[in-house]
Write an enzyme that holds these catalytic residues in place. Sequence first.
Site, PDB file in Angstrom:
ATOM      1  N   HIS A 264     -77.878 -14.281  82.625  1.00 54.27           N
ATOM      2  CA  HIS A 264     -78.342 -14.102  81.244  1.00 54.27           C
ATOM      3  C   HIS A 264     -79.849 -14.399  81.127  1.00 54.27           C
ATOM      4  O   HIS A 264     -80.630 -13.553  80.675  1.00 54.27           O
ATOM      5  CB  HIS A 264     -77.540 -15.023  80.316  1.00 54.27           C
ATOM      6  CG  HIS A 264     -77.932 -14.919  78.874  1.00 54.27           C
ATOM      7  ND1 HIS A 264     -77.247 -14.152  77.977  1.00 54.27           N
ATOM      8  CD2 HIS A 264     -78.959 -15.477  78.172  1.00 54.27           C
ATOM      9  CE1 HIS A 264     -77.827 -14.241  76.786  1.00 54.27           C
ATOM     10  NE2 HIS A 264     -78.861 -15.045  76.880  1.00 54.27           N
ATOM     11  N   GLU A 265     -80.248 -15.586  81.551  1.00 58.30           N
ATOM     12  CA  GLU A 265     -81.672 -15.957  81.434  1.00 58.30           C
ATOM     13  C   GLU A 265     -82.520 -15.050  82.325  1.00 58.30           C
ATOM     14  O   GLU A 265     -83.644 -14.701  81.980  1.00 58.30           O
ATOM     15  CB  GLU A 265     -81.889 -17.437  81.777  1.00 58.30           C
ATOM     16  CG  GLU A 265     -81.131 -18.429  80.880  1.00 58.30           C
ATOM     17  CD  GLU A 265     -81.357 -18.239  79.382  1.00 58.30           C
ATOM     18  OE1 GLU A 265     -82.457 -17.805  78.994  1.00 58.30           O
ATOM     19  OE2 GLU A 265     -80.414 -18.490  78.597  1.00 58.30           O
ATOM     20  N   HIS A 268     -83.500 -12.074  80.348  1.00 51.37           N
ATOM     21  CA  HIS A 268     -84.643 -12.343  79.457  1.00 51.37           C
ATOM     22  C   HIS A 268     -85.933 -12.334  80.280  1.00 51.37           C
ATOM     23  O   HIS A 268     -86.950 -11.785  79.860  1.00 51.37           O
ATOM     24  CB  HIS A 268     -84.508 -13.727  78.819  1.00 51.37           C
ATOM     25  CG  HIS A 268     -83.549 -13.784  77.659  1.00 51.37           C
ATOM     26  ND1 HIS A 268     -83.684 -12.983  76.555  1.00 51.37           N
ATOM     27  CD2 HIS A 268     -82.463 -14.575  77.417  1.00 51.37           C
ATOM     28  CE1 HIS A 268     -82.715 -13.281  75.676  1.00 51.37           C
ATOM     29  NE2 HIS A 268     -81.965 -14.235  76.180  1.00 51.37           N
ATOM     30  N   GLU A 294     -82.289 -10.102  73.267  1.00 56.74           N
ATOM     31  CA  GLU A 294     -80.927 -10.514  73.618  1.00 56.74           C
ATOM     32  C   GLU A 294     -80.149  -9.354  74.253  1.00 56.74           C
ATOM     33  O   GLU A 294     -79.273  -9.562  75.080  1.00 56.74           O
ATOM     34  CB  GLU A 294     -80.241 -11.009  72.337  1.00 56.74           C
ATOM     35  CG  GLU A 294     -79.071 -11.918  72.539  1.00 56.74           C
ATOM     36  CD  GLU A 294     -79.386 -13.208  73.283  1.00 56.74           C
ATOM     37  OE1 GLU A 294     -80.539 -13.648  73.339  1.00 56.74           O
ATOM     38  OE2 GLU A 294     -78.427 -13.763  73.853  1.00 56.74           O
TER      39      GLU A 294
HETATM   40 ZN   LIG Z   1     -80.294 -15.249  75.272  1.00 58.07          ZN
END
Ligand SMILES: [Zn+2]
EC number: 3.4.17.19
Length: 499
Positions: A264-265, A268, A294
């Site tokens: 997830h990170e 980003h 997101e």
């Molecule tokens: Zn996030």
Amino acid sequence: MSPAFEKFKAYLDKLNHYSRVINLLSWDMYTTTPKLGFDGMAATDTYFSTEYFALYTSDEFYELVKTLNEPEEYEQLTPGYQFTVRKYKKNLEKDRKIPKDFYERFTAARNESQRAWTEAKNAADFSIFAPHLEKMIEYTKQQLAYTDPGKDVYDTLLGLYEEGMDSTTIDKVFEELKEGLLPLTRKILSAPQPDSSIFKGYYDPDAQKKVEKLLLSYMGFSFDAGVTAESEHPFTDGFSRYDVRVTNHFYEDNPFSSMFSAIHEGGHAIFEQNVDPALTGTAADDCCYMGVHESQSRFYENILGRNRNFWIPIYNKVQELLPELKRFSLDEFIRECNHIQASFIRTEADEVTYCMHILIRYEIEQAIFRDHVPASELPALWNQKYQEYLGITPANDAEGILQDMHWSDGSFGYFPTYLLGSIYDGMFLEALEKDLGSVDDILAAGEIRKITRWLNENIHWYGSLRLPKEVIEKVCQKELSAKPLLNYFEDKYSKIYQL
Ligand SMILES: [Zn+2]
């Protein structure tokens, strides 16, 4: 370079130096600073933030920003600087309408509210937080009465985090999603479930860290322009495309949490590492639309990371680095990654029920700002909606309405961006497959970098230059719709749960 731009650029450089120091302090406070050193760091943070704010709101800077918005100056600027002066003008015009004493009262109330929220959450007692929440709602309304008089409060809040989005658009796609997702979720939840208990055991945190690095490299995260660290809650902190930092948290008894947080990170971070270098130093050099940002972390986490084929090229390596996983076949492993269950905590929810957690919060925020439901009645509303959508009722407010910190600091309107991100993902997946062919095949062939490159070229490169609606238009050539996400869920989970 015009004299006005030269002066503006000198200001901007100074502001960027200050904001880098502020960011660095906050990075340090969340990753490294020992408990007893925290107050000292916080004091320095306040000092630099105050200096930054004074510089940013100074009359001289505001005049420069206004001058550069004049057509003859504006037209000479690069797109990155055009974006910057446009954004600053808009923000400064609003900020300057907020009376100083009101701003100070709001800041103080916000600090108190966050403290009360922590206390209330620890005691699982909403009544401690209720008066503060009521105050946050009141102050938020008052602030918007200064900055955006006459406009709908909730729409304005939504626009703060996802510019150009309003509740009419969001209502339409959320309704569309809800209609299809509620029956699908009910079907999934009543189907036979896998046995999660086989994963009970110890998973060496140091080994998990090695897996994190493997996953990040595999996705295309650049370690020349990024580092990793540990923190209580995972987050990404970008200084520029050349320095993007991600954190993670490693639990001894849960190997999935750190792996999916890394993915997830990493999503980003890959976004920020691949913005057009020409935008570096301007306000467009990272993405300021939370839903779009997101969408990238979730695309990696859910669309790619929860796809069986994502793991085919690396599962053996993952098992070597984390030998406790040798007990499980790839099928057992991936089955658990796609285990759908009704649960109380949003941040731990699977990709399907996660949508329900956000729908509930969106509807409650509308109840607050449109129907003026008082804070004291919100826990009952919360519990009623969890029963209705997920068939469960929290045992207490800590695992219910007190679980998220967003409302304690007045971040109303933020939650919907998480779900918008997933809805965008359904559309991006469709567009990407049209261009590159089946994601299943690309992943199975170990060519995930092809997907990363597509995301870089179509989305990341533009930083903040394109509004969320423009991103969708340009990349998908279609109106925003929840249908693609629903199709993805239906295809995937009908197979997994044999519905
Ligand atoms: Zn996030």
